[in-house]
Write a protein that holds these residues in place. Structure first.
Motif, PDB file in Angstrom:
ATOM      1  N   ASN A  62      44.652  36.265  39.487  1.00 12.10           N
ATOM      2  CA  ASN A  62      44.556  35.106  40.371  1.00 12.10           C
ATOM      3  C   ASN A  62      43.398  35.256  41.352  1.00 12.10           C
ATOM      4  OD1 ASN A  62      46.788  33.929  39.147  1.00 12.10           O
ATOM      5  ND2 ASN A  62      48.223  34.785  40.623  1.00 12.10           N
ATOM      6  N   HIS A  63      43.227  36.457  41.883  1.00 14.72           N
ATOM      7  CA  HIS A  63      42.136  36.715  42.832  1.00 14.72           C
ATOM      8  C   HIS A  63      40.775  36.492  42.159  1.00 14.72           C
ATOM      9  CE1 HIS A  63      40.186  38.380  46.338  1.00 14.72           C
ATOM     10  NE2 HIS A  63      39.626  39.350  45.621  1.00 14.72           N
ATOM     11  N   LEU A  64      40.613  37.016  40.953  1.00 13.23           N
ATOM     12  CA  LEU A  64      39.359  36.808  40.221  1.00 13.23           C
ATOM     13  C   LEU A  64      39.094  35.318  39.990  1.00 13.23           C
ATOM     14  CD1 LEU A  64      39.301  39.622  37.523  1.00 13.23           C
ATOM     15  CD2 LEU A  64      37.562  39.192  39.262  1.00 13.23           C
ATOM     16  N   ALA A  65      40.134  34.577  39.630  1.00 11.86           N
ATOM     17  CA  ALA A  65      39.973  33.136  39.378  1.00 11.86           C
ATOM     18  C   ALA A  65      39.549  32.400  40.647  1.00 11.86           C
ATOM     19  CB  ALA A  65      41.268  32.549  38.835  1.00 11.86           C
ATOM     20  N   THR A  66      40.006  32.859  41.794  1.00  9.53           N
ATOM     21  CA  THR A  66      39.634  32.240  43.068  1.00  9.53           C
ATOM     22  C   THR A  66      38.210  32.611  43.472  1.00  9.53           C
ATOM     23  OG1 THR A  66      41.932  32.248  43.814  1.00  9.53           O
ATOM     24  CG2 THR A  66      40.246  32.079  45.520  1.00  9.53           C
ATOM     25  N   VAL A  67      37.880  33.902  43.357  1.00  9.35           N
ATOM     26  CA  VAL A  67      36.568  34.384  43.804  1.00  9.35           C
ATOM     27  C   VAL A  67      35.459  34.008  42.831  1.00  9.35           C
ATOM     28  CG1 VAL A  67      35.230  36.479  44.336  1.00  9.35           C
ATOM     29  CG2 VAL A  67      37.604  36.289  45.112  1.00  9.35           C
ATOM     30  N   LEU A  68      35.757  34.088  41.537  1.00 10.42           N
ATOM     31  CA  LEU A  68      34.747  33.817  40.504  1.00 10.42           C
ATOM     32  C   LEU A  68      35.284  32.767  39.530  1.00 10.42           C
ATOM     33  CD1 LEU A  68      33.772  37.541  39.816  1.00 10.42           C
ATOM     34  CD2 LEU A  68      32.425  35.863  41.086  1.00 10.42           C
ATOM     35  N   PRO A  69      35.425  31.524  39.984  1.00  6.88           N
ATOM     36  CA  PRO A  69      35.991  30.496  39.101  1.00  6.88           C
ATOM     37  C   PRO A  69      35.159  30.349  37.823  1.00  6.88           C
ATOM     38  CG  PRO A  69      35.146  29.529  41.155  1.00  6.88           C
ATOM     39  CD  PRO A  69      34.974  31.006  41.258  1.00  6.88           C
ATOM     40  N   GLY A  70      35.882  30.249  36.716  1.00  5.37           N
ATOM     41  CA  GLY A  70      35.218  30.076  35.425  1.00  5.37           C
ATOM     42  C   GLY A  70      34.817  31.379  34.759  1.00  5.37           C
ATOM     43  N   ARG A  71      34.930  32.495  35.443  1.00  3.87           N
ATOM     44  CA  ARG A  71      34.573  33.800  34.856  1.00  3.87           C
ATOM     45  C   ARG A  71      35.837  34.420  34.286  1.00  3.87           C
ATOM     46  NH1 ARG A  71      30.156  37.899  36.055  1.00  3.87           N
ATOM     47  NH2 ARG A  71      30.607  39.405  34.416  1.00  3.87           N
ATOM     48  N   ARG A  72      35.883  34.542  32.967  1.00  3.67           N
ATOM     49  CA  ARG A  72      37.051  35.129  32.307  1.00  3.67           C
ATOM     50  C   ARG A  72      37.084  36.638  32.538  1.00  3.67           C
ATOM     51  NH1 ARG A  72      36.380  34.027  26.302  1.00  3.67           N
ATOM     52  NH2 ARG A  72      37.500  35.961  26.372  1.00  3.67           N
ATOM     53  N   PRO A  73      38.252  37.182  32.874  1.00  2.00           N
ATOM     54  CA  PRO A  73      38.348  38.640  32.958  1.00  2.00           C
ATOM     55  C   PRO A  73      38.108  39.249  31.576  1.00  2.00           C
ATOM     56  CG  PRO A  73      40.239  37.586  33.985  1.00  2.00           C
ATOM     57  CD  PRO A  73      39.485  36.523  33.239  1.00  2.00           C
ATOM     58  N   ALA A  74      37.427  40.371  31.531  1.00  2.00           N
ATOM     59  CA  ALA A  74      37.131  41.025  30.259  1.00  2.00           C
ATOM     60  C   ALA A  74      38.333  41.788  29.735  1.00  2.00           C
ATOM     61  CB  ALA A  74      35.945  41.973  30.415  1.00  2.00           C
ATOM     62  N   ALA A  75      39.151  42.318  30.644  1.00  2.00           N
ATOM     63  CA  ALA A  75      40.266  43.156  30.204  1.00  2.00           C
ATOM     64  C   ALA A  75      41.444  43.023  31.168  1.00  2.00           C
ATOM     65  CB  ALA A  75      39.823  44.624  30.130  1.00  2.00           C
ATOM     66  N   PHE A  76      42.637  43.166  30.601  1.00  2.00           N
ATOM     67  CA  PHE A  76      43.868  43.202  31.384  1.00  2.00           C
ATOM     68  C   PHE A  76      44.603  44.460  30.980  1.00  2.00           C
ATOM     69  CE2 PHE A  76      48.331  41.759  32.246  1.00  2.00           C
ATOM     70  CZ  PHE A  76      48.190  41.615  33.619  1.00  2.00           C
ATOM     71  N   ALA A  77      44.824  45.333  31.934  1.00  2.00           N
ATOM     72  CA  ALA A  77      45.438  46.627  31.643  1.00  2.00           C
ATOM     73  C   ALA A  77      46.520  46.914  32.673  1.00  2.00           C
ATOM     74  CB  ALA A  77      44.372  47.723  31.667  1.00  2.00           C
TER      75      ALA A  77
END
Length: 187
Positions: A62-77
């Protein structure tokens, strides 16, 4: 009253990240783990240089989506992922999910199939490697932090529908003594 203050030199960080990127072969993917420091300025600075970000929780997604909208996370671990966590990773269109067990692979596969998708996954494997000076060693057996190598081989040979195995994620140790780690690295 004294309050803690953090001062970041973002220009120096950008230069350092660019130097790391330049030192790596082009085929190497450089990711930044959000848990290291999720400060928005740091994330925005690194976004220009890194290939992506690794999130370890729904909060980080959620934080990544707020700070960098439109940038898909590369990995979820991260260990202990719930179905809600895996659903959040699917919704965020994470590039790949690092899975710690056959049970987690099965749960992710079911969620991916229900969403009509195939998910790229890395199998987190605990290799049987001795690491002197480490405070936490994975040891080659199944744990909440990964699977034993034989289980990983079985999954890689026959992944369930909805999962595409892209490789392994091996974390050998944590809490390494710097002097010991440097001497081991030279061997």
């Amino acid at each position: 009253m004294t309050r803690p203050t953090y001062v970041y030199d973002l220009a120096a960080l950008a230069a350092h990240a660019a130097a790391v990127r330049a030192a790596l072969p082009g085929r190497v993917e450089l990711l930044y783990a959000v848990k290291a420091n999720p400060d928005p300025g740091i994330l925005r600075t690194l976004a220009a240089t890194v290939d992506g970000f690794e999130a370890a929780s729904r909060g980080e997604l959620n934080h990544l989506a707020t700070v960098l909208p439109g940038r898909r996370p590369a990995a979820f671990a991260g260990p202990g992922k719930t179905d809600a966590d895996l659903d959040a990773a699917l919704a965020a269109e994470v590039g790949r999910v690092h899975v710690e067990s056959a049970a987690e692979v099965g749960r992710l596969a079911a969620l991916a199939r229900a969403a009509g998708r195939t998910v790229d996954a890395l199998l987190r494997v605990n290799l049987p490697v001795a690491t002197p000076g480490a405070s936490l060693v994975m040891g080659g057996r199944a744990s909440p932090f990964g699977m034993d190598p034989q289980e990983a081989l079985r999954l890689a040979d026959d992944p369930p529908a909805g999962i595409r195995i892209r490789g392994v994620h091996a974390h050998l140790a944590s809490g390494l003594d710097a002097v010991v780690a440097a001497s081991v690295a030279r061997v």
